[in-house]
Design a protein around this motif. Structure first.
Motif, PDB file in Angstrom:
ATOM      1  N   LEU A   5       0.830  -1.199   0.000  1.00 45.72           N
ATOM      2  CA  LEU A   5       0.000   0.000   0.000  1.00 45.72           C
ATOM      3  C   LEU A   5       0.867   1.254   0.000  1.00 45.72           C
ATOM      4  CD1 LEU A   5      -2.845   1.183   0.079  1.00 45.72           C
ATOM      5  CD2 LEU A   5      -2.758   1.044   2.568  1.00 45.72           C
ATOM      6  N   THR A   6       2.010   1.198   0.690  1.00 47.54           N
ATOM      7  CA  THR A   6       2.908   2.362   0.712  1.00 47.54           C
ATOM      8  C   THR A   6       3.415   2.685  -0.689  1.00 47.54           C
ATOM      9  OG1 THR A   6       4.752   0.912   1.285  1.00 47.54           O
ATOM     10  CG2 THR A   6       3.699   2.088   3.099  1.00 47.54           C
ATOM     11  N   ASP A   7       3.647   1.662  -1.506  1.00 49.23           N
ATOM     12  CA  ASP A   7       4.092   1.903  -2.881  1.00 49.23           C
ATOM     13  C   ASP A   7       2.984   2.537  -3.721  1.00 49.23           C
ATOM     14  OD1 ASP A   7       6.618   1.013  -2.350  1.00 49.23           O
ATOM     15  OD2 ASP A   7       6.399  -0.917  -3.362  1.00 49.23           O
ATOM     16  N   VAL A   8       1.739   2.146  -3.460  1.00 46.32           N
ATOM     17  CA  VAL A   8       0.616   2.798  -4.153  1.00 46.32           C
ATOM     18  C   VAL A   8       0.608   4.284  -3.809  1.00 46.32           C
ATOM     19  CG1 VAL A   8      -1.902   2.919  -4.389  1.00 46.32           C
ATOM     20  CG2 VAL A   8      -0.783   0.695  -4.220  1.00 46.32           C
ATOM     21  N   CYS A   9       0.844   4.612  -2.539  1.00 45.29           N
ATOM     22  CA  CYS A   9       0.882   6.017  -2.106  1.00 45.29           C
ATOM     23  C   CYS A   9       2.050   6.762  -2.745  1.00 45.29           C
ATOM     24  CB  CYS A   9       0.970   6.106  -0.587  1.00 45.29           C
ATOM     25  SG  CYS A   9      -0.493   5.480   0.239  1.00 45.29           S
ATOM     26  N   ILE A  10       3.224   6.118  -2.801  1.00 49.03           N
ATOM     27  CA  ILE A  10       4.405   6.743  -3.424  1.00 49.03           C
ATOM     28  C   ILE A  10       4.157   6.976  -4.910  1.00 49.03           C
ATOM     29  CG2 ILE A  10       6.800   6.281  -4.117  1.00 49.03           C
ATOM     30  CD1 ILE A  10       7.122   4.900  -1.341  1.00 49.03           C
ATOM     31  N   ASP A  11       3.576   5.974  -5.595  1.00 49.93           N
ATOM     32  CA  ASP A  11       3.261   6.112  -7.020  1.00 49.93           C
ATOM     33  C   ASP A  11       2.242   7.228  -7.246  1.00 49.93           C
ATOM     34  OD1 ASP A  11       4.931   3.928  -7.330  1.00 49.93           O
ATOM     35  OD2 ASP A  11       3.304   2.495  -7.615  1.00 49.93           O
ATOM     36  N   SER A  12       1.238   7.293  -6.377  1.00 51.13           N
ATOM     37  CA  SER A  12       0.210   8.332  -6.497  1.00 51.13           C
ATOM     38  C   SER A  12       0.802   9.715  -6.262  1.00 51.13           C
ATOM     39  CB  SER A  12      -0.931   8.074  -5.512  1.00 51.13           C
ATOM     40  OG  SER A  12      -1.532   6.832  -5.799  1.00 51.13           O
ATOM     41  N   LEU A  13       1.741   9.820  -5.325  1.00 48.62           N
ATOM     42  CA  LEU A  13       2.431  11.092  -5.096  1.00 48.62           C
ATOM     43  C   LEU A  13       3.217  11.487  -6.339  1.00 48.62           C
ATOM     44  CD1 LEU A  13       3.268  13.403  -3.206  1.00 48.62           C
ATOM     45  CD2 LEU A  13       5.117  11.942  -2.377  1.00 48.62           C
ATOM     46  N   GLY A  14       3.856  10.518  -6.970  1.00 45.37           N
ATOM     47  CA  GLY A  14       4.530  10.789  -8.243  1.00 45.37           C
ATOM     48  C   GLY A  14       3.559  11.305  -9.287  1.00 45.37           C
TER      49      GLY A  14
END
Length: 194
Positions: free
Chosen positions: A152-161
Motif C-alpha cells: 500500500l505504501t508503494d501505491v501512495c508513493i506512485d500516487s504522489l509521483g
C-alpha cells in the motif's frame, strides 16, 4: 480538427506505451530489479565521488550504493508515475470542454466550482483516479512476480509521483505559452534589426 484528432491518437499511444513499460518493469523478478536499481545507485555514488573529489574506494562506493538503493527504487517509482500522469494530462486535455460561457445559468457559474474549472473535473481528477488505480493494479500484479510484493505504501508513493506529474503539467500549461511567445517575439525583433 484533424490536428486535434492526431494529437489524441499520438498522446493516447504514448500513454499506453508508457503503461506497458511500467508493467514490464513490474514484471521483473526481484533479483533483476535489484541489480538495475543497484547499478543506478552505484553510478550515482561514483558520480558524487568524482564531482566532489572524494576518491572513494570501490568498497566504499558499493556500501554507499547499497544504502541508497531503496531511495533510488522509490524515486524511480515516483518518476514512472509522474510521467504517466503527465502523459494522461496531455491526452485528456483533448477531451476537456471549453471554458463555461458567460451565458451559462447563474447556478452553474455560482455553485459548481468543478464545472467552472474544466481542468479539475475533466483532466486533473480523472488523472489522479487513473494513476492511483493503475498503481494499485501494478502492486497487485507484483504479488505474482517472484520475490516482489504488493504494498500500500508503494501505491501512495506512485500516487504522489502522479500528483507531481500533474503539477508539472499545470506549470507548463501556465508558463510555457508565455515563454514561447517571448522567445518568438525576441527572435522576430532580433531578425528585424539585421
Amino acid at each position: 480538427m484533424k490536428q486535434q484528432h492526431i494529437g489524441k491518437v499520438i498522446t493516447g499511444i504514448i500513454t499506453i506505451l508508457w503503461m506497458a513499460i511500467i508493467f514490464a518493469f513490474s514484471a521483473q523478478p526481484a533479483q533483476q530489479s535489484s541489480q538495475i536499481s543497484g547499478g543506478v545507485a552505484y553510478r550515482i555514488a561514483e558520480w558524487q565521488s568524482n564531482l566532489f573529489h572524494l576518491e572513494k574506494t570501490q568498497q566504499e562506493l558499493s556500501a554507499q550504493a547499497q544504502s541508497m538503493q531503496l531511495m533510488v527504487r522509490k524515486g524511480a517509482h515516483m518518476g514512472e508515475y509522474a510521467l504517466l500522469a503527465f502523459f494522461l494530462c496531455l491526452h485528456l486535455r483533448y477531451y476537456a470542454a471549453k471554458e463555461i460561457s458567460n451565458n451559462s445559468s447563474g447556478s452553474v457559474r455560482l455553485f459548481s466550482i468543478i464545472s467552472r474549472f474544466p481542468d479539475i473535473s475533466q483532466i486533473i481528477l480523472p488523472v489522479v483516479i487513473i494513476t492511483a488505480a493503475y498503481a494499485a493494479t501494478d502492486e497487485f500484479h507484483q504479488l505474482f512476480v517472484p520475490g516482489r510484493a504488493g504494498r500500500l505504501t508503494d501505491v501512495c508513493i506512485d500516487s504522489l509521483g502522479g500528483i507531481l506529474g500533474i503539477i508539472f503539467y499545470l506549470i507548463l500549461q501556465r508558463y510555457l505559452p508565455a515563454v514561447l511567445h517571448h522567445i518568438h517575439s525576441k527572435a522576430r525583433h532580433t531578425k528585424g534589426k539585421r
